[in-house]
Motif scaffolding. Structure first.
Motif, PDB file in Angstrom:
ATOM      1  N   LEU A 176       0.833  -1.208   0.000  1.00  0.00           N
ATOM      2  CA  LEU A 176       0.000   0.000   0.000  1.00  0.00           C
ATOM      3  C   LEU A 176       0.867   1.257   0.000  1.00  0.00           C
ATOM      4  O   LEU A 176       0.551   2.241  -0.671  1.00  0.00           O
ATOM      5  N   SER A 177       1.972   1.215   0.733  1.00  0.00           N
ATOM      6  CA  SER A 177       2.879   2.358   0.785  1.00  0.00           C
ATOM      7  C   SER A 177       3.520   2.606  -0.583  1.00  0.00           C
ATOM      8  O   SER A 177       3.658   3.762  -1.014  1.00  0.00           O
ATOM      9  N   ILE A 178       3.907   1.523  -1.261  1.00  0.00           N
ATOM     10  CA  ILE A 178       4.493   1.676  -2.596  1.00  0.00           C
ATOM     11  C   ILE A 178       3.488   2.318  -3.545  1.00  0.00           C
ATOM     12  O   ILE A 178       3.822   3.233  -4.305  1.00  0.00           O
ATOM     13  N   GLY A 179       2.246   1.857  -3.469  1.00  0.00           N
ATOM     14  CA  GLY A 179       1.205   2.449  -4.313  1.00  0.00           C
ATOM     15  C   GLY A 179       1.025   3.928  -4.029  1.00  0.00           C
ATOM     16  O   GLY A 179       0.820   4.731  -4.946  1.00  0.00           O
ATOM     17  N   ARG A 180       1.123   4.298  -2.742  1.00  0.00           N
ATOM     18  CA  ARG A 180       0.961   5.711  -2.386  1.00  0.00           C
ATOM     19  C   ARG A 180       2.133   6.548  -2.892  1.00  0.00           C
ATOM     20  O   ARG A 180       1.965   7.675  -3.328  1.00  0.00           O
ATOM     21  N   ILE A 181       3.346   5.982  -2.827  1.00  0.00           N
ATOM     22  CA  ILE A 181       4.526   6.715  -3.312  1.00  0.00           C
ATOM     23  C   ILE A 181       4.440   6.902  -4.824  1.00  0.00           C
ATOM     24  O   ILE A 181       4.631   8.005  -5.345  1.00  0.00           O
ATOM     25  N   VAL A 182       4.145   5.800  -5.522  1.00  0.00           N
ATOM     26  CA  VAL A 182       4.127   5.852  -6.995  1.00  0.00           C
ATOM     27  C   VAL A 182       3.045   6.801  -7.495  1.00  0.00           C
ATOM     28  O   VAL A 182       3.231   7.516  -8.481  1.00  0.00           O
ATOM     29  N   GLY A 183       1.918   6.848  -6.800  1.00  0.00           N
ATOM     30  CA  GLY A 183       0.820   7.691  -7.269  1.00  0.00           C
ATOM     31  C   GLY A 183       0.829   9.102  -6.721  1.00  0.00           C
ATOM     32  O   GLY A 183      -0.058   9.890  -7.043  1.00  0.00           O
ATOM     33  N   GLU A 184       1.825   9.437  -5.918  1.00  0.00           N
ATOM     34  CA  GLU A 184       1.825  10.752  -5.271  1.00  0.00           C
ATOM     35  C   GLU A 184       2.302  11.854  -6.219  1.00  0.00           C
ATOM     36  O   GLU A 184       3.270  11.675  -6.951  1.00  0.00           O
ATOM     37  N   SER A 185       1.606  12.968  -6.206  1.00  0.00           N
ATOM     38  CA  SER A 185       2.042  14.099  -7.028  1.00  0.00           C
ATOM     39  C   SER A 185       1.996  15.409  -6.237  1.00  0.00           C
ATOM     40  O   SER A 185       2.922  16.221  -6.329  1.00  0.00           O
ATOM     41  N   ALA A 186       0.942  15.608  -5.442  1.00  0.00           N
ATOM     42  CA  ALA A 186       0.780  16.907  -4.759  1.00  0.00           C
ATOM     43  C   ALA A 186       1.953  17.204  -3.826  1.00  0.00           C
ATOM     44  O   ALA A 186       2.528  18.307  -3.865  1.00  0.00           O
ATOM     45  N   ALA A 187       2.313  16.223  -2.987  1.00  0.00           N
ATOM     46  CA  ALA A 187       3.410  16.455  -2.032  1.00  0.00           C
ATOM     47  C   ALA A 187       4.736  16.675  -2.753  1.00  0.00           C
ATOM     48  O   ALA A 187       5.574  17.465  -2.295  1.00  0.00           O
ATOM     49  N   LEU A 188       4.924  15.996  -3.885  1.00  0.00           N
ATOM     50  CA  LEU A 188       6.201  16.098  -4.594  1.00  0.00           C
ATOM     51  C   LEU A 188       6.320  17.398  -5.382  1.00  0.00           C
ATOM     52  O   LEU A 188       7.427  17.877  -5.632  1.00  0.00           O
ATOM     53  N   LEU A 189       5.194  17.969  -5.807  1.00  0.00           N
ATOM     54  CA  LEU A 189       5.266  19.265  -6.488  1.00  0.00           C
ATOM     55  C   LEU A 189       5.820  20.335  -5.557  1.00  0.00           C
ATOM     56  O   LEU A 189       6.522  21.248  -5.989  1.00  0.00           O
ATOM     57  N   TYR A 190       5.531  20.226  -4.247  1.00  0.00           N
ATOM     58  CA  TYR A 190       6.055  21.170  -3.260  1.00  0.00           C
ATOM     59  C   TYR A 190       7.522  20.914  -2.943  1.00  0.00           C
ATOM     60  O   TYR A 190       8.266  21.845  -2.631  1.00  0.00           O
ATOM     61  N   THR A 191       7.944  19.662  -2.972  1.00  0.00           N
ATOM     62  CA  THR A 191       9.251  19.311  -2.393  1.00  0.00           C
ATOM     63  C   THR A 191      10.295  18.872  -3.422  1.00  0.00           C
ATOM     64  O   THR A 191      11.432  19.299  -3.370  1.00  0.00           O
ATOM     65  N   SER A 192       9.886  17.979  -4.335  1.00  0.00           N
ATOM     66  CA  SER A 192      10.859  17.454  -5.299  1.00  0.00           C
ATOM     67  C   SER A 192      10.867  18.229  -6.608  1.00  0.00           C
ATOM     68  O   SER A 192      11.824  18.162  -7.378  1.00  0.00           O
ATOM     69  N   GLY A 193       9.792  18.961  -6.874  1.00  0.00           N
ATOM     70  CA  GLY A 193       9.730  19.753  -8.087  1.00  0.00           C
ATOM     71  C   GLY A 193       9.316  18.954  -9.301  1.00  0.00           C
ATOM     72  O   GLY A 193       8.896  17.800  -9.194  1.00  0.00           O
ATOM     73  N   SER A 194       9.464  19.569 -10.475  1.00  0.00           N
ATOM     74  CA  SER A 194       8.963  18.927 -11.697  1.00  0.00           C
ATOM     75  C   SER A 194       9.938  19.036 -12.859  1.00  0.00           C
ATOM     76  O   SER A 194       9.529  18.987 -14.021  1.00  0.00           O
TER      77      SER A 194
END
Length: 273
Positions: free
Chosen positions: A195-213
């Motif tokens: 479930l955690s892997i699925g959440r990481i792979v599908g995550e976008s909102a948190a990464l737009l703030y932190t990891s960028g695009s």
């Protein structure tokens, strides 16, 4: 007679529910595959991204790295924390109950809240800027409560007889935990990890703030997009909708593959134990 009608109705309701779930699952998957497979091309997997090839390869590599690094941080903390809560803490402890309530609450918090926290904490306060490491730390915090609670429930489900038999044979508590209880709870723990892997792979909102695009293979302090962010970026531009479907198809295949690997590892561990 009325019970027979009730049984028939409940049986129909159960079948309707499971077929509805299967219909939605296969409907969405089939739709994405039909729309995406015809636009899969070698240029989509070129090493470097440009506006012509719209390559997803940098995002694919960033996604895999993000999954591995986030799990490397969150898994040990979550599993060892669950072992402590289940085996060493007092059952009626108020702190224990507070940790459980807090973990359950954190599991349900929208990811954009984690993104804002990660932005303020890692990007600004610790000075990592918009980078891969800021994204990893944010996602690690996001999946930690999920791994902790699922691991704790998996450890609870192990029959008490296993533990008592091991201790009765002279094994120490620590050996009992790592040789008997933990292997028996592997399937439940891996369910939380999946479930955690699925959440990481599908995550976008948190990464737009932190990891960028930025569309590049990211180093630790470089900005880089994952597949979900890549899909969001090219679809929001409105010029590469078909390639967005292809990216979604690749995303689904990756999730399937990771689930298959996780299940295989779980069965292997259970068989060996």
């Amino acid at each position: 007679m009325s019970r027979d009608y009730l049984s028939i109705f409940l049986s129909f309701l159960l079948k309707f529910s499971i077929f509805s779930v299967l219909f939605v699952f296969f409907g969405i998957t089939l739709f994405i595959f039909i729309k995406g497979i015809i636009y899969i091309s070698p240029s989509l997997f070129e090493w470097e991204y440009n506006s012509t090839n719209v390559s997803l390869m940098p995002a694919l590599i960033n996604t895999i790295n993000m999954v591995i690094c986030s799990l490397a941080i969150a898994m040990p903390l979550g599993i060892f924390g669950a072992i402590y809560l289940n085996e060493y803490s007092k059952k009626d402890s108020k702190i224990l109950n507070l940790i459980r309530v807090t973990s359950d609450t954190l599991v349900g918090i929208p990811s954009i809240v984690y993104g804002l926290f990660g932005y303020l904490a890692f990007v600004i306060y610790f000075g990592f800027k918009t980078s891969f490491i800021a994204g990893v730390l944010t996602l690690s915090i996001m999946i930690l409560p999920l791994i902790l609670r699922s691991s704790e429930e998996a450890l609870k489900s192990v029959p008490m007889g296993y533990k008592e038999a091991s201790l009765a044979l002279g094994a120490s508590k620590l050996r009992t935990i790592f040789a008997i209880i933990l292997p028996s709870a592997t399937a439940g723990i891996l369910a939380g990890v999946i479930l955690s892997i699925g959440r990481i792979v599908g995550e976008s909102a948190a990464l737009l703030y932190t990891s960028g695009s930025v569309a590049q293979i990211a180093g630790a302090l470089d900005s880089g997009r994952t597949l979900s962010v890549h899909m969001y970026a090219i679809s929001s531009e409105g010029l590469h909708i078909n390639e967005a479907y292809s990216t979604a198809m690749v995303l689904i295949v990756i999730v399937f593959f990771m689930n298959f690997i996780s299940n295989f590892v779980a069965k292997k561990i259970l068989k060996d134990s």
